[in-house]
Design a protein around this motif. Structure first.
Motif, PDB file in Angstrom:
ATOM      1  N   PHE A 158       0.805  -1.220   0.000  1.00 32.32           N
ATOM      2  CA  PHE A 158       0.000   0.000   0.000  1.00 32.32           C
ATOM      3  C   PHE A 158       0.839   1.272   0.000  1.00 32.32           C
ATOM      4  O   PHE A 158       0.322   2.348  -0.210  1.00 32.32           O
ATOM      5  CB  PHE A 158      -0.922   0.030   1.225  1.00 32.32           C
ATOM      6  N   TYR A 191       1.952   8.723  -2.191  1.00 31.88           N
ATOM      7  CA  TYR A 191       1.114   9.875  -1.837  1.00 31.88           C
ATOM      8  C   TYR A 191       0.900  10.817  -3.019  1.00 31.88           C
ATOM      9  O   TYR A 191       0.001  11.622  -3.014  1.00 31.88           O
ATOM     10  CB  TYR A 191       1.677  10.644  -0.638  1.00 31.88           C
ATOM     11  N   TYR A 192       1.767  10.707  -4.042  1.00 31.21           N
ATOM     12  CA  TYR A 192       1.537  11.545  -5.217  1.00 31.21           C
ATOM     13  C   TYR A 192       0.365  11.036  -6.051  1.00 31.21           C
ATOM     14  O   TYR A 192      -0.193  11.747  -6.856  1.00 31.21           O
ATOM     15  CB  TYR A 192       2.785  11.581  -6.111  1.00 31.21           C
ATOM     16  N   ARG A 193       0.071   9.750  -5.871  1.00 28.70           N
ATOM     17  CA  ARG A 193      -0.920   9.147  -6.756  1.00 28.70           C
ATOM     18  C   ARG A 193      -2.252   8.898  -6.090  1.00 28.70           C
ATOM     19  O   ARG A 193      -3.169   8.424  -6.725  1.00 28.70           O
ATOM     20  CB  ARG A 193      -0.372   7.815  -7.260  1.00 28.70           C
ATOM     21  N   THR A 194      -2.321   9.172  -4.812  1.00 27.59           N
ATOM     22  CA  THR A 194      -3.571   8.879  -4.104  1.00 27.59           C
ATOM     23  C   THR A 194      -4.121  10.151  -3.474  1.00 27.59           C
ATOM     24  O   THR A 194      -3.470  11.192  -3.482  1.00 27.59           O
ATOM     25  CB  THR A 194      -3.303   7.857  -2.985  1.00 27.59           C
ATOM     26  N   MET A 195      -5.303  10.025  -2.936  1.00 23.98           N
ATOM     27  CA  MET A 195      -5.921  11.089  -2.140  1.00 23.98           C
ATOM     28  C   MET A 195      -6.109  12.367  -2.956  1.00 23.98           C
ATOM     29  O   MET A 195      -6.051  13.459  -2.410  1.00 23.98           O
ATOM     30  CB  MET A 195      -5.064  11.367  -0.883  1.00 23.98           C
ATOM     31  N   ILE A 196      -6.284  12.210  -4.248  1.00 23.01           N
ATOM     32  CA  ILE A 196      -6.449  13.383  -5.099  1.00 23.01           C
ATOM     33  C   ILE A 196      -7.910  13.820  -5.124  1.00 23.01           C
ATOM     34  O   ILE A 196      -8.221  15.003  -5.076  1.00 23.01           O
ATOM     35  CB  ILE A 196      -5.955  13.079  -6.525  1.00 23.01           C
ATOM     36  N   ARG A 197      -8.798  12.824  -5.157  1.00 21.40           N
ATOM     37  CA  ARG A 197     -10.224  13.156  -5.204  1.00 21.40           C
ATOM     38  C   ARG A 197     -10.943  12.437  -4.075  1.00 21.40           C
ATOM     39  O   ARG A 197     -10.559  11.311  -3.745  1.00 21.40           O
ATOM     40  CB  ARG A 197     -10.815  12.717  -6.557  1.00 21.40           C
ATOM     41  N   ARG A 229     -11.504  16.498  -3.550  1.00 21.64           N
ATOM     42  CA  ARG A 229     -10.567  17.476  -3.029  1.00 21.64           C
ATOM     43  C   ARG A 229     -10.882  17.856  -1.584  1.00 21.64           C
ATOM     44  O   ARG A 229      -9.993  18.130  -0.795  1.00 21.64           O
ATOM     45  CB  ARG A 229     -10.576  18.722  -3.910  1.00 21.64           C
ATOM     46  N   TRP A 267      -9.129  15.953   1.136  1.00 19.84           N
ATOM     47  CA  TRP A 267      -7.669  16.043   1.258  1.00 19.84           C
ATOM     48  C   TRP A 267      -7.198  16.557   2.619  1.00 19.84           C
ATOM     49  O   TRP A 267      -6.271  15.990   3.209  1.00 19.84           O
ATOM     50  CB  TRP A 267      -7.110  16.869   0.093  1.00 19.84           C
ATOM     51  N   GLU A 272      -4.522  14.689   4.729  1.00 14.74           N
ATOM     52  CA  GLU A 272      -3.285  15.389   5.022  1.00 14.74           C
ATOM     53  C   GLU A 272      -2.993  15.371   6.522  1.00 14.74           C
ATOM     54  O   GLU A 272      -1.860  15.193   6.942  1.00 14.74           O
ATOM     55  CB  GLU A 272      -3.371  16.831   4.520  1.00 14.74           C
ATOM     56  N   ARG A 273      -4.051  15.579   7.291  1.00 11.85           N
ATOM     57  CA  ARG A 273      -3.882  15.535   8.738  1.00 11.85           C
ATOM     58  C   ARG A 273      -3.266  14.188   9.140  1.00 11.85           C
ATOM     59  O   ARG A 273      -2.329  14.122   9.929  1.00 11.85           O
ATOM     60  CB  ARG A 273      -5.269  15.735   9.379  1.00 11.85           C
ATOM     61  N   LEU A 326      -1.498  12.134   7.205  1.00 12.50           N
ATOM     62  CA  LEU A 326      -0.116  12.073   6.706  1.00 12.50           C
ATOM     63  C   LEU A 326       0.837  12.816   7.627  1.00 12.50           C
ATOM     64  O   LEU A 326       1.917  12.346   7.961  1.00 12.50           O
ATOM     65  CB  LEU A 326      -0.023  12.714   5.320  1.00 12.50           C
ATOM     66  N   ARG A 327       0.420  14.023   8.021  1.00  7.65           N
ATOM     67  CA  ARG A 327       1.296  14.845   8.864  1.00  7.65           C
ATOM     68  C   ARG A 327       1.555  14.158  10.200  1.00  7.65           C
ATOM     69  O   ARG A 327       2.648  14.208  10.735  1.00  7.65           O
ATOM     70  CB  ARG A 327       0.670  16.216   9.105  1.00  7.65           C
ATOM     71  N   ASN A 328       0.499  13.505  10.722  1.00  2.00           N
ATOM     72  CA  ASN A 328       0.659  12.890  12.025  1.00  2.00           C
ATOM     73  C   ASN A 328       1.566  11.675  12.003  1.00  2.00           C
ATOM     74  O   ASN A 328       2.254  11.394  12.982  1.00  2.00           O
ATOM     75  CB  ASN A 328      -0.707  12.529  12.615  1.00  2.00           C
TER      76      ASN A 328
END
Lengths: 869, 404, 166
Positions: free
Chosen positions: A115, A121-127, A129, A132, A136-137, A139-141
């Motif tokens: 996974f 991360y460049y290819r997922t979570m795009i739509r 919007r 996101w 992102e929250r 990802l940051r954590n």
């Protein structure tokens, strides 16, 4: 858990230190590092990896790798393997959800492989919007390592020290000590810095200074070598820099190469020799050079059983894999031969630690014979000795990667900092990230805490193999300074910012003034009652400290010609003892500053500037003086003189009490400059009126500023004298429509559009910026700086917009309530078409439009009768 | 989701250079690639070569501090960058590539009442032009960034700030790669490792370029070379009023989330954000001297650290991991120079100072339109090179010394 | 040419109810300092632009070359007037900078190393001390600093703080 005392050990067993790991007491000895003491207490898992949260143990044990990063006494990302143990230290794991041994996030390792391919991360979570921010929250954590205590303040004292030496040796290994010794023997003054605990006895007898532990952070501009010595940052400047940073053991790349129990030979050597610890009970050793393979002897002396030694110079296994249980090494497979063990010592050779040399300007090239990058063509005054210079015993070049084969499906790491596997690198190449720099950015190899120390060479080898070329063609990524991570606290040092205070400062503080910054100056905003201060100036007399004004003496036979050529206004015809105002223009005709110029005598002019403009104007004058080569001296007297402006209808009366000078209007008129003693102090008196009332600016030598001020306040008390600050001054000058350069003007403003055509003497042959102003005159004025008064009582915000057809068309630069006029007044830039008396302006205030009318003449005393009275 | 697993090339391997293209774009950074992408996408012009001396995104595109915002000072600037932010917001979906655009807001601190005037001016202009921007007082700052040190016992106490909600940071490499992929898939050729050594013209019109891999004929050359703009324009014989400076930045070791908003202090020449990787990213104002030298200075680290700790004393133990520099092409009024030059067919995107990356998509769309139609779009008309001859500068200067 | 009396600190007049007080810019800042720090602000200081090669007008004055065309002379406070007169010459610009420069005497090379990156074996020199442009002189372990008086408090704070850290 300790071995019996050993000859080279650094620990002092006579004393025990207590520290806390996750709140539980642990013990160690002086001479231990936090890492060795934890290892001695039985701890093997030191951290969780960046992405997959795999358990990680000691790998390099020399502060290079990320495997032992922990929080110590609230400090995140501490390499505990090199952090000396302190009594009472509080140590915690970081980047875990749960504990180091049971990290909930390690589920990523189990399911995350498929996974979380490189760049997922460049290819997922795009739509969609809108989702996101949630992704992102998350990802940051999950990113990041150590934690910062949000509420903490600065806790430690850090100092900066500057040192100059003849020879600075970086690195306390054998080569470094030899170099230091040799230089000292030649009579040179030598300092040696070492990142470890110091060269100890090896340096004994040398007549040179040793600083340890101390890390050189780089070789910067002008040969500056900053050294992190704990609480002190030492900035070395050396005539000669000897780099003896040695070489860094490189990991082999094979499945399972990150398991707890896989170590580099140096780690094994330090654990056994320095801290008398047994790194494992049964070991496999795989090495490409003598230095790596020689740990076998150390291991035997520590009682470790040797299961197998693979000498890569003698044999070339095709398959190597490590397998583990719960992240701990359990066995090693070498070409299908299974070997149970809890320690795997591996090394793919040593890479010269050339980063400092590269930063200093050395060329770094791949040496195919030795299979490593080596520095060549060193810059002047920088030398390299020992392993860093490529003096390495010959060894084998290992394979770029070893396949596991068979059942071995463990991850195969190229970069342990960022959890990048060989599969990730292959994928990156296949996707088109075919240059090493692009791949670095995509996979983030070499961008983690080790900054490429352990992954640059392996990744280049892998790249070469996958691209079917050689390492030299692949090249390397640029190593960025600093060479070792350094805390912001140490870099910041004591953090004092220079502040300028007038010689009257302490009096203002005693008077309860509210101080503010203007540039580096501390100035008085007000003494608590700006409106009352304004009133005092209008009705009686006020005094303001204007020592911050720029004051420049221009002297010499060409002084008049010089100013004539520099300023748009005319000064050649100014009579001695008289004063004239001018703006100062740039060569593009823009307003740079303004002020008054008094002619003291034929050859000397006293130029004043704005408070913030003093230095710039002084340099500007010196620049043109140099360009034109005129007979002029420019002396900046800004700090040399204190200045007080005494203004108000009773200013003359006050002055008369303090001086023998005839202060009558007839003999001391508006725009006269005179020298006289005031209260016994020699002063230059300028009769000018920035605040619009009868006024005198008294300039005297700084050490008497405080005395002059106090005397004025004392002798003027019965006249109603009040000290006033900048806020009152702003109101007063606004009533006169006197501009503040920098507030009412910006970098594009010129004198014509700023409403001061009278300062521009086009009939002069030449002055700086004349061509540009001529151009403005020809093209016509586009915008104008004008006064305005509000129809209602609202004071618009400074910076507020003049709105025409719903669009910004101009701006308010100054606005105040004038108690004297009972109106809100201001200055604004407006389109030229609106620059007519009584023209209506719409100014945006809190989202609404308020009406104002243009006023082209001063609001108060438009003919200057008060000034001249 | 399927694309996550499928291994698919981002772009074709570099091919041979043709002898002729309709359009040659010099510079494989965010502006060059955006121009190529929109030429193909919006105008169907695909006979385009992007020539890059090094690898794509190797210059300013990959070195900037990734801040995207539109709270400028001049109406021209606000309209232009405002449109750019809108394009950036849609760009990930358009390119089908996540650019990790993190819009947590942007706070420009005011440490003096003079600075507050500038902030107010920007907020008012912004609001009139529909950009979300406002001045907040100290309490407002505390609410938006409780971690900031709001004590008055510091060198530069915070008096307020300009708050721009839609300001944010983005992954700069992703922007480069996404645009490159988009352009490549539409037929544009990308040629890394190809340096332009000459620009040919005759009768005041461009006829081709010379490169280290051979000569190319073309009718249009677009220079999008940021720090090297003056050197490339020299090849075409076009003088530019630009000076080249370095700007420095550094990141710390990764930390758990600490700071969401972007903090800018012009007074202290520092701006601070935290990346999605956890690194604290800190940049400074451009260095006052002109240079092409890419080596970072130590004084920059010391000054930035000092200033950062005034704002965030908690970061005392955060450790600097690496520092780097980038080149900035600075124009006299801090506004860009965009579009036509005195040489026919030679177009430029330059003079960006520290603002270039923020404008990539809008530069791409407008320059593409200019190439395709021969007409300068209204949005970029104020930014022509000609303005320096007609005294029509667009001054962003008063906005601040530091401007990220 | 008239003399610019307002630049000098020694031309005050006492009388008529006035008694001008010279106040050192370091007076408050050094109130709490130890004996190792001395205030030299009252010393006479005269800057000369122009040639002083053959000047031998006042033997007791100390001469500090700043640049090829600029020289700073130091003297006892009461000698300043004599120094100014001796230097007066149409070929030179003579400016009394007594009031412009604060002066500070410190002991110890280690303390100086915490304040400046100037080469302490290459003094006198002009450079940044605590980020303020300063003239630095050395006699053995004693150092004298002369810097713009408006930075006096700022400088004193840094110096005392650095000393506390040793």
């Amino acid at each position: 858990m300790r071995l019996p005392p050993r000859p080279q050990e650094r620990i002092d067993r006579s004393r025990e230190l207590t520290f806390f790991f996750e709140g539980e007491p642990r013990h160690g000895f002086p001479g231990d590092t936090v890492g060795s003491a934890l290892f001695a207490s039985g701890r093997r898992v030191f951290s969780r990896s960046f992405k997959y949260h795999r358990p990680r143990g000691l790998l390099c044990c020399s502060g290079q790798c990320p495997n032992c990063l922990m929080q110590v006494d609230g400090v995140p990302n501490v390499r505990v393997c090199t952090m000396p143990l302190r009594e009472g230290a509080r140590v915690r794991g970081q980047n875990v959800l749960g504990s180091l041994d049971r990290d909930v996030m390690s589920v990523v390792d189990k399911i995350g492989g498929p996974f979380t391919p490189v760049g997922f991360y460049y290819r997922t979570m795009i739509r969609p919007r809108r989702a996101w921010p949630l992704y992102e929250r998350f990802l940051r954590n999950v990113a990041g390592l150590g934690k910062i205590d949000r509420g903490a303040g600065r806790t430690r004292r850090f100092d900066t020290e500057h040192r100059r030496v003849e020879v600075l040796v970086i690195g306390g290994g054998r080569a470094g000590i030899e170099a230091a010794r040799a230089a000292a023997a030649r009579g040179e003054q030598v300092v040696l810095v070492d990142e470890g605990l110091g060269p100890g006895e090896r340096a004994a007898g040398g007549s040179f200074e040793v600083i340890a532990p101390a890390r050189a952070l780089g070789i910067y501009e002008g040969g500056l070598v900053p050294v992190d010595a704990g609480q002190v940052l030492i900035r070395f400047r050396a005539r000669r820099i000897v780099v003896a940073t040695g070489a860094i053991e490189q990991p082999l790349v094979f499945p399972g190469n990150d398991l707890v129990g896989v170590m580099l030979p140096g780690a094994v050597r330090r654990l056994t020799d320095e801290w008398s610890l047994r790194p494992g009970s049964r070991a496999v050793v795989i090495g490409a050079d003598e230095r790596a393979l020689s740990v076998v002897a150390e291991l035997r002396s520590a009682g470790t059983e040797i299961a197998r030694v693979v000498d890569l110079r003698a044999e070339s296994p095709r398959r190597i894999a490590a397998e583990g249980k719960k992240g701990r090494l359990a066995s090693v497979l070498v070409d299908g031969e299974g070997l149970d063990c809890d320690l795997l010592v591996m090394s793919g050779g040593r890479q010269p630690a050339y980063s400092l040399l590269a930063q200093a300007g050395a060329r770094i090239e791949y040496d195919a014979g030795r299979g490593v990058f080596v520095p060549i063509e060193l810059p002047a005054s920088v030398e390299a000795v020992g392993a860093v210079a490529g003096e390495l015993p010959s060894g084998a070049t290992p394979a770029a990667t070893y396949e596991g084969g068979g059942k071995a499906r463990g991850k195969c790491f190229v970069c342990v900092c960022e959890d990048v596997t060989t599969k990730d690198v292959r994928r990156a190449i296949a996707e088109g990230f075919d240059s090493i720099e692009l791949a670095k950015r995509y996979t983030t190899v070499t961008m983690g805490p080790c900054q490429g120390r352990l992954c640059q060479l392996p990744s280049v080898r892998l790249y070469a193999r996958e691209n079917g070329t050689d390492e030299a063609a692949i090249g390397r990524t640029t190593a960025r300074p600093p060479w070792a991570p350094v805390s912001l606290g140490l870099l910041a040092g004591r953090g004092h910012e220079p502040a300028r205070r007038t010689s009257i400062h302490e009096r203002h503080v005693q008077l309860g003034a509210r101080m503010m910054w203007t540039g580096a100056w501390r100035r008085v905003h007000s003494y608590g009652d700006p409106a009352g201060e304004v009133r005092a100036v209008h009705e009686a007399v006020g005094a303001i400290d204007v020592s911050t004004l720029g004051k420049i003496l221009v002297s010499g036979p060409d002084a008049a010609a010089f100013l004539e050529r520099l300023y748009p206004n005319r000064f050649g015809d100014l009579r001695p003892g008289r004063i004239r105002y001018s703006v100062l223009g740039t060569d593009a005709g823009r307003i740079m500053d303004d002020g008054t110029i008094a002619r003291l005598d034929d050859d000397r002019f006293y130029v004043t500037t704005t408070s913030t403009g003093a230095d710039v104007v002084s340099e500007w004058l010196e620049w043109w003086n140099a360009v034109w080569g005129m007979g002029v001296e420019v002396v900046n007297l800004t700090g040399a003189l204190a200045a007080v402006n005494v203004a108000g209808p009773r200013a003359r009366e006050l002055l008369g009490r303090l001086t023998d000078l005839d202060v009558s209007n007839e003999s001391f008129s508006y725009l006269d400059a005179k020298q006289a003693h005031v209260a016994g102090v020699p002063c230059l008196l300028l009769r000018i009126g920035f605040v619009g009332e009868l006024g005198y600016e008294l300039h005297c030598s700084s050490p008497y500023g405080e005395y002059l001020w106090s005397t004025l306040l004392e002798r003027g008390a019965d006249l109603g004298l009040r000290p006033f600050g900048l806020e009152a001054q702003r109101v007063l000058r606004l009533e006169k429509q006197h501009i503040l350069v920098g507030q009412d003007t910006d970098s594009e403003s010129n004198a014509l559009e700023a409403g001061m055509p009278w300062v521009v003497k086009f009939d002069k042959d030449e002055f700086v910026g004349k061509w540009a102003l001529e151009h403005v005159r020809e093209r016509g004025l586009r915008e104008r700086l004008v006064g305005f008064e509000m129809t209602g009582w609202t004071v618009p915000p400074e910076g507020g917009q003049i709105v025409v057809d719903g669009r910004p068309a101009g701006r308010v630069t100054s606005a105040r309530w004038s108690g004297e006029l009972r109106r809100a007044i201001g200055l604004a830039w407006v389109p030229a078409a609106l620059a007519e008396e009584d023209a209506e302006l719409a100014i945006r205030v809190d989202g609404r439009l308020e009406q104002a009318r243009v006023r082209l003449r001063p609001f108060l005393d438009p003919d200057g009768e008060r000034l001249r009275s | 989701m399927k694309d996550v697993f499928r291994q698919r090339r981002m772009w074709r391997p570099r091919g041979e250079l043709k002898r002729r293209y309709d359009v040659v774009i010099v510079g494989g950074g965010s502006h060059g690639l955006a121009t190529a992408y929109y030429l193909a996408k919006n105008h169907g012009i695909t006979d385009v070569a992007v020539l890059e001396r090094s690898y794509i995104g190797s210059g300013a595109a990959g070195r900037n501090t990734t801040i995207i915002r539109s709270n400028y000072r001049t109406p021209e600037g606000v309209a232009f960058y405002g449109r750019s932010v809108e394009l950036y917001e849609r760009l990930a979906a358009e390119l089908d590539f996540n650019l990790l655009f993190s819009q947590h807001g942007h706070l420009t601190l005011a440490h003096s009442d003079r600075a507050l005037i500038t902030m107010t001016e920007r907020a008012e202009v912004n609001q009139l032009l529909g950009v979300d921007s406002r001045v907040v007082d100290r309490d407002g700052v505390a609410g938006l960034c409780p971690e900031l040190n709001l004590s008055r016992e510091v060198t530069w106490p915070i008096e307020g700030a300009l708050y721009h909600r839609r300001g944010g940071i983005i992954r700069h490499d992703a922007v480069v790669w996404g645009l490159a992929r988009g352009a490549d898939r539409r037929g544009v050729e990308i040629h890394p490792g190809t340096e332009v050594t000459g620009i040919e013209s005759s009768n005041g019109r461009v006829t081709g370029v010379r490169t280290t891999r051979g000569d190319i004929a073309c009718d249009t050359v677009v220079s999008a070379t940021a720090g090297w703009s003056t050197l490339v324009a020299d090849l075409a014989g076009v003088p530019l009023p630009i000076t080249t400076h370095i700007l420095q930045a550094f990141v710390t070791e990764p930390l758990k989330p600490f700071l969401d908003v972007i903090i800018v202090s012009s007074q202290m020449h520092v701006y601070i954000s935290q990346t999605d990787r956890g690194e604290i990213l800190i940049g400074a104002e451009i260095e006052p001297y002109t240079t092409y030298l890419g080596t970072g200075t130590f004084g920059f680290l010391e000054d930035s650290a000092r200033h950062t700790l005034e704002l965030f004393p908690q970061l005392e133990h955060a450790a600097v991991l690496r520092q780097w520099t980038g080149l900035c092409d600075l124009s006299p009024d801090y506004s860009p120079i965009l579009g036509v030059t005195e040489v026919g067919g030679f177009l430029v995107s330059c003079g960006w100072g520290t603002y270039g990356f923020k404008a990539a998509p809008i530069v791409g769309t407008t320059l593409a339109e200019l190439v395709a139609t021969g007409r300068t779009p209204e949005l970029i008309a104020p930014f022509t090179l000609e303005r320096f001859s007609t005294d029509s500068l667009v001054s962003e200067l008063a906005a601040a010394a530091v401007s990220h | 040419m008239s003399e610019l009396e307002f630049l000098s600190t020694d031309r005050t007049r006492t009388g008529g109810g006035f008694e001008p007080v010279f106040r050192s810019p370091l007076a408050d800042a050094l109130a709490a300092a130890g004996p190792d720090v001395r205030d030299l602000s009252a010393l006479g200081k005269v800057e000369v632009r122009g040639d002083v090669e053959g000047f031998d007008g006042l033997a007791s004055a100390e001469r500090i070359p700043l640049t090829p065309g600029r020289t700073l002379f130091l003297c006892a406070p009461e000698e300043t007037a004599r120094l100014r007169e001796a230097l007066a010459d149409p070929s030179r610009t003579v400016v009394d900078v007594t009031g412009a420069l604060a002066g500070l005497e410190l002991r110890g090379e280690r303390l100086l190393r915490r304040l400046t990156d100037l080469d302490l074996d290459g003094l006198p020199a002009v450079g940044a001390v605590a980020r303020v442009t300063t003239i630095v002189l050395r006699t053995g372990e004693e150092f004298r600093l002369f810097f713009p008086q408006e930075y006096a408090r700022s400088m004193a704070e840094v110096v005392l703080d650095a000393a506390a850290g040793l």
